[in-house]
Enzyme design. Structure first.
Site, PDB file in Angstrom:
ATOM      1  N   GLY A 151     -18.393 101.916  91.496  1.00 26.18           N
ATOM      2  CA  GLY A 151     -19.732 102.457  91.681  1.00 26.18           C
ATOM      3  C   GLY A 151     -20.033 102.709  93.143  1.00 26.18           C
ATOM      4  O   GLY A 151     -19.138 102.994  93.941  1.00 26.18           O
ATOM      5  N   SER A 152     -21.274 102.571  93.507  1.00 26.38           N
ATOM      6  CA  SER A 152     -21.726 102.900  94.855  1.00 26.38           C
ATOM      7  C   SER A 152     -21.384 101.805  95.857  1.00 26.38           C
ATOM      8  O   SER A 152     -21.110 100.658  95.478  1.00 26.38           O
ATOM      9  CB  SER A 152     -23.249 103.103  94.857  1.00 26.38           C
ATOM     10  OG  SER A 152     -23.904 101.859  94.608  1.00 26.38           O
TER      11      SER A 152
ATOM     12  N   GLY B  38     -21.434  97.726  95.359  1.00 24.70           N
ATOM     13  CA  GLY B  38     -20.330  96.846  95.740  1.00 24.70           C
ATOM     14  C   GLY B  38     -20.782  95.743  96.680  1.00 24.70           C
ATOM     15  O   GLY B  38     -20.341  94.594  96.567  1.00 24.70           O
TER      16      GLY B  38
ATOM     17  N   GLU C  75     -14.070  99.620  93.699  1.00 23.82           N
ATOM     18  CA  GLU C  75     -13.785 101.022  93.989  1.00 23.82           C
ATOM     19  C   GLU C  75     -15.127 101.705  94.162  1.00 23.82           C
ATOM     20  O   GLU C  75     -15.886 101.872  93.217  1.00 23.82           O
ATOM     21  CB  GLU C  75     -12.999 101.703  92.875  1.00 23.82           C
ATOM     22  CG  GLU C  75     -12.453 103.058  93.340  1.00 23.82           C
ATOM     23  CD  GLU C  75     -12.646 104.180  92.343  1.00 23.82           C
ATOM     24  OE1 GLU C  75     -13.274 105.198  92.743  1.00 23.82           O
ATOM     25  OE2 GLU C  75     -12.191 104.045  91.207  1.00 23.82           O
TER      26      GLU C  75
ATOM     27  N   CYS D 170     -14.758 110.493  91.380  1.00 24.79           N
ATOM     28  CA  CYS D 170     -14.488 109.510  92.436  1.00 24.79           C
ATOM     29  C   CYS D 170     -13.558 110.094  93.492  1.00 24.79           C
ATOM     30  O   CYS D 170     -13.759 109.894  94.686  1.00 24.79           O
ATOM     31  CB  CYS D 170     -13.864 108.247  91.840  1.00 24.79           C
ATOM     32  SG  CYS D 170     -14.888 107.408  90.619  1.00 24.79           S
TER      33      CYS D 170
END
Length: 457
Positions: free
Chosen positions: A206-207, A211, A228, A262
């Site tokens: 995610g963002s 994270g 990630e 991504c």
């Protein structure tokens, strides 16, 4: 708390679910912990077979899944969903499970047996994103289950129904309900559970902000966290590149899924000798797209997943144009532009002072800059807080690898882009995160090493 999926197709509430209370969520994790040892005790072949059966069951649901995805996050039905990549990744991880989980034999003599085994962490929390909701989830779900972990899956609110689908498919295939559970959680409950050591490993896609929240929640618990996060992936077209192939692949990498990938291409650097021709061909490709309702088979570019995502791309684009960038795509070609429906755009006369070239856009826009040589391209590619993938276009494989050695990313492609190879570790650096999924390394990250020093005499 009610969690809602607002469809980008028409702004309606497509699905809603009640978030679990803290007590109900704790019960879920307790069940997962209790079930884990028995699951890990099952033969590896049995776990592999059950996961493969769950994957196959998802394939049987694909006719329902494809329009469901269009309603939830806007991807056109013409592209057929995600089962191809979903199956490829799970099948590869199943095929390499024995190798990935094999003990390391140091000695097995009449005096000693010394061996390092790989043992499951325990309960793995998978927090999956909406942009490729099935493929990103299976990256961790399949190897985690095969390795002997139990899994708790929390999906993004934009794709509420995906986790339910996956859990139902795996349960129907024979995976015990307590071994693989789908949950609806708000952010605070998720953080509270992590802080309370309810999980033994957390994998988040995610963002960057998300994270950071995961790391803060896990601080002091010694819970492993795999991340990630964002990306600003570059493409570089050298003077000896196949120009047509570079245009087709890089522009598709920038625009497919409305730019919500991504590892999508967000900035392109082209050798000055090819720059004008590259831009001309790229504009021709993008001008031929059809923006519209993703349920229409003629649509090639659907809405972005949410109006606020589209508005961010509009803001970055407008700022760049105000600062001197040139927009090449005619708005008259895309009359449906508005709300979550965002027309694609190609910008030149851009530079790294612009947010469009520095911050993640995650939409159908790309900036293209001319460069004089490899050194300038490498410096620009590395001038980023992110590091997921980079794409180099050249006929010289030796030179491509030398360039790749200098690029600060988790993956470097030559003459391709925007692809996840399950045989290679999927990883990033800098603000893109840490850890690694898929490949043998994926198994290593979903297990811990345990050493056996056995004296026989």
């Amino acid at each position: 708390m009610t969690i809602r999926c607002i469809s980008p197709v028409d702004g309606s509430v497509y699905a809603e679910r009640e978030a679990l209370s803290r007590e109900a969520a704790e019960a879920v994790t307790a069940q997962a912990k209790q079930a884990q040892s028995a699951w890990a005790a099952r033969p590896l072949e049995e776990r592999i077979a059950l996961v493969e059966a769950g994957v196959a069951r998802i394939g049987e649901m694909n006719d329902d899944i494809v329009p469901e995805l269009a309603w939830q996050m806007g991807r056109p039905v013409r592209y057929g969903g995600e089962f191809g990549g979903f199956n490829e990744r799970a099948s590869h991880m199943a095929a390499i499970a024995h190798e990935g989980l094999a003990p390391i034999e140091v000695e097995d003599s009449s005096a000693f047996r010394r061996v390092i085994k790989r043992v499951p962490h325990g309960v793995v929390l998978v927090v999956a994103p909406w942009n490729y909701p099935y493929m990103t989830a299976i990256n961790t779900v399949a190897p985690a289950l095969i390795a002997g972990n139990t899994v708790v899956l929390k999906h993004a609110s934009q794709t509420l129904l995906v986790g339910e689908r996956m859990a139902a498919a795996f349960h129907e295939a024979g995976v015990p309900r307590d071994v693989f559970q789908n949950v609806f959680l708000d952010h605070q409950t998720t953080s509270d559970l992590i802080a309370a050591k309810a999980f033994d490993f957390v994998n988040f896609t995610g963002s960057v902000g998300g994270g950071q929240a995961m790391e803060r929640a896990a601080a002091g618990t010694f819970t492993g966290v795999g991340l990630e996060l964002g990306g600003k992936d570059p493409g570089y077209v050298r003077e000896d590149a196949d120009l047509d192939a570079a245009v087709d692949t890089l522009i598709d990498g920038a625009m497919f899924n409305s730019g919500q990938c991504c590892c999508g291409i967000e900035r392109i650097y082209v050798h000055e000798s090819l720059f004008d021709a590259f831009v001309e061909k790229a504009v021709a490709v993008v001008s031929d797209y059809k923006l519209g309702n993703p349920l229409d088979s003629e649509t090639t570019l659907g809405p972005m997943a949410h109006v606020r995502f589209a508005d961010e791309v509009r803001a970055q684009t407008a700022e760049a144009v105000t600062a001197g960038a040139k927009a090449h795509i005619d708005p008259a070609l895309f009359p449906q532009d508005g709300g979550a429906y965002l027309m694609p755009q190609i910008l030149t006369n851009v530079d790294h002072s612009m947010r469009l070239m520095r911050e993640e856009s995650f939409g159908p826009v790309v900036g293209i800059m001319p460069v004089k040589n490899d050194e300038e391209a490498i410096a620009l590619m590395n001038d980023s807080n992110f590091g997921l993938t980079a794409s180099v276009w050249t006929k010289d494989a030796q030179r491509a690898e030398a360039i790749a050695d200098q690029i600060e990313t988790g993956t470097v492609f030559m003459n391709r882009a925007d692809y996840l190879d399950p045989g290679l570790c999927w990883t990033g650096c800098k603000d893109t995160g840490r850890g690694g999924g898929l490949s043998i390394i994926g198994y290593h990250n979903l297990t811990r090493p345990k050493s056996y020093h056995l004296k026989k005499a």
